[in-house]
Design an enzyme around this catalytic site. Structure first.
Site, PDB file in Angstrom:
ATOM      1  N   LYS A  14       0.835  -1.193   0.000  1.00  0.00           N
ATOM      2  CA  LYS A  14       0.000   0.000   0.000  1.00  0.00           C
ATOM      3  C   LYS A  14       0.872   1.247   0.000  1.00  0.00           C
ATOM      4  O   LYS A  14       1.961   1.255   0.585  1.00  0.00           O
ATOM      5  CB  LYS A  14      -0.904   0.000   1.234  1.00  0.00           C
ATOM      6  CG  LYS A  14      -1.747   1.253   1.413  1.00  0.00           C
ATOM      7  CD  LYS A  14      -2.491   1.235   2.733  1.00  0.00           C
ATOM      8  CE  LYS A  14      -3.233   2.550   2.947  1.00  0.00           C
ATOM      9  NZ  LYS A  14      -2.310   3.706   3.056  1.00  0.00           N
ATOM     10  N   LYS A  19       7.464   0.567   1.054  1.00  0.00           N
ATOM     11  CA  LYS A  19       8.045  -0.331   0.059  1.00  0.00           C
ATOM     12  C   LYS A  19       9.189   0.323  -0.711  1.00  0.00           C
ATOM     13  O   LYS A  19      10.185  -0.342  -1.027  1.00  0.00           O
ATOM     14  CB  LYS A  19       6.973  -0.839  -0.895  1.00  0.00           C
ATOM     15  CG  LYS A  19       6.298   0.245  -1.704  1.00  0.00           C
ATOM     16  CD  LYS A  19       5.101  -0.273  -2.468  1.00  0.00           C
ATOM     17  CE  LYS A  19       4.454   0.853  -3.271  1.00  0.00           C
ATOM     18  NZ  LYS A  19       4.093   2.023  -2.425  1.00  0.00           N
ATOM     19  N   LYS A  45       3.685   8.348  -8.873  1.00  0.00           N
ATOM     20  CA  LYS A  45       4.327   9.360  -8.005  1.00  0.00           C
ATOM     21  C   LYS A  45       5.819   9.472  -8.291  1.00  0.00           C
ATOM     22  O   LYS A  45       6.457  10.454  -7.903  1.00  0.00           O
ATOM     23  CB  LYS A  45       4.062   8.973  -6.545  1.00  0.00           C
ATOM     24  CG  LYS A  45       4.470  10.001  -5.509  1.00  0.00           C
ATOM     25  CD  LYS A  45       3.669   9.821  -4.216  1.00  0.00           C
ATOM     26  CE  LYS A  45       3.736   8.400  -3.676  1.00  0.00           C
ATOM     27  NZ  LYS A  45       4.991   8.083  -2.987  1.00  0.00           N
ATOM     28  N   ASP A 135      -1.945  -0.367  -3.941  1.00  0.00           N
ATOM     29  CA  ASP A 135      -3.320   0.047  -3.638  1.00  0.00           C
ATOM     30  C   ASP A 135      -4.270  -0.302  -4.773  1.00  0.00           C
ATOM     31  O   ASP A 135      -5.431  -0.618  -4.554  1.00  0.00           O
ATOM     32  CB  ASP A 135      -3.397   1.569  -3.430  1.00  0.00           C
ATOM     33  CG  ASP A 135      -2.498   2.050  -2.329  1.00  0.00           C
ATOM     34  OD1 ASP A 135      -2.991   2.409  -1.264  1.00  0.00           O
ATOM     35  OD2 ASP A 135      -1.265   2.062  -2.538  1.00  0.00           O
TER      36      ASP A 135
END
Length: 333
Positions: A14, A19, A45, A135
């Protein structure tokens, strides 16, 4: 067949689970051991590799392609235009579309198609680390799983419910494709920001996968003082690398997430819970602000032409984001 002739590891979790930081620490340590490592950020991102560049963002594959395409030079784009080296680690960021202007998953798929044209499967790395957003459950973000591009998959998870929910979705994707001939399997769960509650470890137990390491929440100033990782981080990273090199990956068990959450906190139906009756929905107490209205706030059937109208008032409209003409909160059949 894995995407690389060497070892390819996908690291999922998530957003905010840690991560990217874990991936970066693994890449740094493997590089320090003399290995050639490619870390690829697969999140719109595009901040997976910032640790290797002092916090700076590198140009992305999709963003650079768009500039070349605008100049009519899309066919001239080459790996050297989008691959950078920081601290000895080879780095790429796939990137993604601007907000609300495209599909992130489709961008991931397009990016991998481009990399494959460049001969990604023949690049000379000991390890390829794919840092993937967990996600989103659309096909684009499941590319390494669906196409058996990753040899092994690590799930990063905290004890927070949404993080465990994402972990179960990721494991479910691995199981689905493995049961249909896919070769990507799950190495295990990395429990990050561990508060000691044991929830994520229990999720791993239900999934039938090992916990590779636990890492408690470490104050920001202590994470990498003077550029050196905290001893607990080094120990956790060493454990994950040992598992990558020496542990066989497995197909996770099927887990009903609702059943799992009930096992942690109990079922409300067995905790003195009483089912609500239909009559209660229209019966208000004397102190209720709607109690003074006609029919206690219930629809006044004097103004309805038929019983069908009464039912029509009780069904909420689903409003389209694309510009539905019915305003949110309206009621119709």
């Amino acid at each position: 067949m894995g995407v690389s002739k060497n070892l390819t590891v996908a690291i999922y979790g998530k957003g905010g689970a840690g991560k990217s930081f874990l991936t970066s620490m693994i890449a740094k340590e493997l590089t320090a051991r003399g290995k050639r490592v490619l870390q690829m950020g697969c999140d719109p991102k595009h901040d997976s590799v910032v640790t290797h560049f002092g916090g700076a963002l590198i140009p992305t594959v999709l963003g650079t392609w768009a500039k070349f395409d605008a100049d009519g030079r899309a066919d001239e784009l080459a790996p050297e235009d989008v691959m950078f080296k920081g601290g000895g680690v080879y780095c790429m960021e796939l990137g993604g579309p601007e907000s609300a202007r495209g599909c992130g998953g489709r961008g991931i798929t397009f990016g991998f198609q481009m990399l494959e044209k460049w001969g990604l499967s023949e690049w000379n790395f000991h390890y390829m680390l794919l840092d993937f957003l967990g996600d989103v459950v659309c096909g684009g973000f499941g590319t390494p799983i669906a196409r058996s591009m990753a040899d092994k998959l690590v799930i990063v998870c905290s004890n927070e419910a949404q993080s465990m929910y994402a972990a179960n979705n990721i494991a479910s994707a691995v199981r689905y494709f493995a049961n249909n001939g896919g070769r990507t399997k799950c190495l295990g769960l990395f429990v990050n920001k561990d508060d000691g509650s044991g929830k994520a470890a229990r999720m791993a137990e239900w999934l039938g996968i090992p916990v590779l390491a636990h890492l408690p929440l470490i104050p920001q100033d202590d994470v990498m003082p003077k550029g050196v990782p905290h001893p607990l981080i080094r120990d956790a990273v060493d454990s994950v690398i040992a598992s990558i090199d020496g542990r066989e990956a497995v197909v996770p068990n099927a887990v009903d997430f609702v059943e799992f959450m009930m096992s942690l906190s109990g079922d409300a139906r067995t905790m003195d819970g009483t089912a609500v009756t239909a009559d209660e929905l229209w019966t208000l107490g004397d102190n209720d602000p709607l109690a003074g209205l006609p029919n206690g706030g219930a629809p006044d059937r004097r103004y309805l032409e038929s019983e069908d109208d009464a039912h029509r008032l009780l069904v909420p409209t689903i409003v389209s984001v694309g510009g539905g003409a019915v305003p949110a909160g309206a009621w119709e059949s």
